[in-house]
Design a protein around this motif. Structure first.
Motif, PDB file in Angstrom:
ATOM      1  N   THR A 111      44.898  21.683  27.206  1.00  0.00           N
ATOM      2  CA  THR A 111      46.270  21.856  26.758  1.00  0.00           C
ATOM      3  C   THR A 111      47.157  22.379  27.895  1.00  0.00           C
ATOM      4  O   THR A 111      46.719  23.196  28.710  1.00  0.00           O
ATOM      5  CB  THR A 111      46.333  22.817  25.559  1.00  0.00           C
ATOM      6  OG1 THR A 111      47.694  22.933  25.142  1.00  0.00           O
ATOM      7  CG2 THR A 111      45.803  24.197  25.925  1.00  0.00           C
ATOM      8  N   LYS A 165      57.352  26.054  25.734  1.00  0.00           N
ATOM      9  CA  LYS A 165      56.937  24.658  25.639  1.00  0.00           C
ATOM     10  C   LYS A 165      57.819  23.713  26.452  1.00  0.00           C
ATOM     11  O   LYS A 165      57.316  22.887  27.217  1.00  0.00           O
ATOM     12  CB  LYS A 165      56.905  24.206  24.180  1.00  0.00           C
ATOM     13  CG  LYS A 165      56.437  22.763  24.003  1.00  0.00           C
ATOM     14  CD  LYS A 165      56.305  22.384  22.535  1.00  0.00           C
ATOM     15  CE  LYS A 165      55.812  20.952  22.403  1.00  0.00           C
ATOM     16  NZ  LYS A 165      55.622  20.565  20.972  1.00  0.00           N
ATOM     17  N   ARG A 177      43.627  18.192  21.424  1.00  0.00           N
ATOM     18  CA  ARG A 177      44.418  17.519  22.460  1.00  0.00           C
ATOM     19  C   ARG A 177      45.808  17.201  21.944  1.00  0.00           C
ATOM     20  O   ARG A 177      46.068  17.165  20.743  1.00  0.00           O
ATOM     21  CB  ARG A 177      43.729  16.235  22.930  1.00  0.00           C
ATOM     22  CG  ARG A 177      43.450  15.151  21.876  1.00  0.00           C
ATOM     23  CD  ARG A 177      44.602  14.273  21.446  1.00  0.00           C
ATOM     24  NE  ARG A 177      45.063  13.371  22.448  1.00  0.00           N
ATOM     25  CZ  ARG A 177      45.374  12.096  22.220  1.00  0.00           C
ATOM     26  NH1 ARG A 177      45.295  11.605  20.988  1.00  0.00           N
ATOM     27  NH2 ARG A 177      45.812  11.327  23.169  1.00  0.00           N
ATOM     28  N   HIS A 178      46.716  16.993  22.920  1.00  0.00           N
ATOM     29  CA  HIS A 178      48.080  16.601  22.624  1.00  0.00           C
ATOM     30  C   HIS A 178      48.403  15.385  23.490  1.00  0.00           C
ATOM     31  O   HIS A 178      47.840  15.224  24.573  1.00  0.00           O
ATOM     32  CB  HIS A 178      49.050  17.750  22.908  1.00  0.00           C
ATOM     33  CG  HIS A 178      48.655  19.033  22.248  1.00  0.00           C
ATOM     34  ND1 HIS A 178      47.806  19.952  22.856  1.00  0.00           N
ATOM     35  CD2 HIS A 178      48.966  19.544  21.028  1.00  0.00           C
ATOM     36  CE1 HIS A 178      47.619  20.973  22.033  1.00  0.00           C
ATOM     37  NE2 HIS A 178      48.307  20.749  20.926  1.00  0.00           N
ATOM     38  N   HIS A 179      49.319  14.561  23.043  1.00  0.00           N
ATOM     39  CA  HIS A 179      49.577  13.290  23.736  1.00  0.00           C
ATOM     40  C   HIS A 179      50.107  13.476  25.149  1.00  0.00           C
ATOM     41  O   HIS A 179      49.899  12.622  26.010  1.00  0.00           O
ATOM     42  CB  HIS A 179      50.541  12.434  22.911  1.00  0.00           C
ATOM     43  CG  HIS A 179      49.906  11.813  21.703  1.00  0.00           C
ATOM     44  ND1 HIS A 179      49.858  12.446  20.480  1.00  0.00           N
ATOM     45  CD2 HIS A 179      49.257  10.633  21.545  1.00  0.00           C
ATOM     46  CE1 HIS A 179      49.224  11.673  19.614  1.00  0.00           C
ATOM     47  NE2 HIS A 179      48.848  10.584  20.216  1.00  0.00           N
TER      48      HIS A 179
END
Length: 325
Positions: free
Chosen positions: A232, A242, A274-276
């Motif tokens: 991340t 963010k 996970r994140h894109h």
């Protein structure tokens, strides 16, 4: 008494024992051999394992509770809203009380200093299940995953980390170097690795004939890599930053273009969730991805930690069945 705080605290051989022990218990667990499972289940019958978690969790909670149950212990989850820790009671008092009633404590906390406080006052082994500086259970799991996908005796494996300088890579870099691999770490400009980790890593690399490289060029790090790893970009507790973090990490996504610079048979790893922005779907769900095998291996990493630090009281020379004799 030995505690599991970070991978750099272990000798090369001690770390290899933990990876081998995780591999052993994976075979036992997946074999479905009832007598073997019963034999292991007897090792901690009547005991309790505490899970002091200040942060939410999926893999760490499931694997820790599952590992405790495998050995016959009763796992006791103690979330931040369940006990007095940090509210009406000091670390000293809580640790004294909890450790007097359990066989070990898995601690998933915020600050590394909190792990140090637990170690200082606990009468039972502390298993660091994540703090802001280290994540040793993840490294045991990751190196088991790599070992089961590459022949480390015939291939000089290069691991490329693309992302933040965080707790996961602090332990993973040392772990890979202890196993004789080369490590390339690429972080965005303005983000540097912890100098103490780099210094420790350089020493391990020197002793094992490996190479540790730190760069801000993701293509340079990925070139020729057998394993691409990311995590991340926004760690728990950093959600407020963010927008700024995503801007800083622009160009550090693991995608098809970046992967084209890696070894043709590369594998992709991620500790999840996970994140894109970290990795595209065509990589994450591809045949190169071993993320779900990696996630499952968290269970066997926790088993290895309990076996060595709790059942065998930190004796790395004891085999998995020595306790029974």
């Amino acid at each position: 008494m030995r505690h599991l705080v970070s991978i750099k605290d272990l000798s090369d051989e001690e770390f290899k024992v933990l990876v081998d022990r995780a591999e052993h218990y994976k075979k036992v667990f997946k074999s479905g051999n009832v007598s073997e499972c019963q034999k292991n289940h007897a090792k901690l019958i009547g005991k309790t394992v505490a899970l002091i978690f200040s942060k939410r969790s999926t893999r760490t909670r499931i694997s820790s509770e599952g590992a405790a149950a495998f050995f016959g212990a009763q796992p006791m989850f103690l979330g931040k809203d369940d006990i007095q820790l940090g509210v009406n009671e000091s670390f000293h008092d809580t640790t004294k009380v909890v450790s007097s009633m359990v066989s070990c404590i898995f601690a998933r906390v915020n600050k590394h200093s909190e792990i140090q406080e637990l170690v200082k006052y606990s009468s039972v082994p502390i298993i660091n299940s994540l703090c802001d500086r280290f994540h040793p259970l993840q490294s045991i799991c990751d190196l088991l995953t790599i070992k089961q996908n590459f022949d480390l005796t015939s291939t000089k494996v290069k691991v490329a980390w693309i992302g933040d300088a965080n707790n996961v890579i602090n332990d993973m870099a040392i772990a890979c170097l202890k196993m004789g691999m080369d490590v390339a770490i690429s972080t965005p400009p303005g983000i540097e690795m912890d100098p103490e980790i780099v210094s420790a890593g350089m020493e391990v690399a020197k002793n094992n004939g490996s190479n540790l490289e730190c760069t801000h060029d993701s293509v340079q790090a990925a070139t020729g890599a057998h394993i691409l790893v990311t995590d991340t970009f926004i760690s728990m507790g950093e959600e407020y930053a963010k927008v700024a973090k995503l801007k800083q990490f622009k160009g550090f996504q693991v995608n098809a273009e970046l992967c084209s610079h890696a070894d043709p048979n590369f594998k992709f790893m991620h500790c999840l969730p996970r994140h894109h922005e970290e990795v595209t779907d065509d990589v994450f769900y591809s045949n190169h991805s071993i993320v779900f095998e990696e996630a499952e291996n968290r269970l066997y990493a926790a088993m290895a930690a309990i076996d060595v630090f709790v059942i065998n009281n930190g004796d790395f020379s004891a085999g998995p069945d020595d306790f029974l004799h």
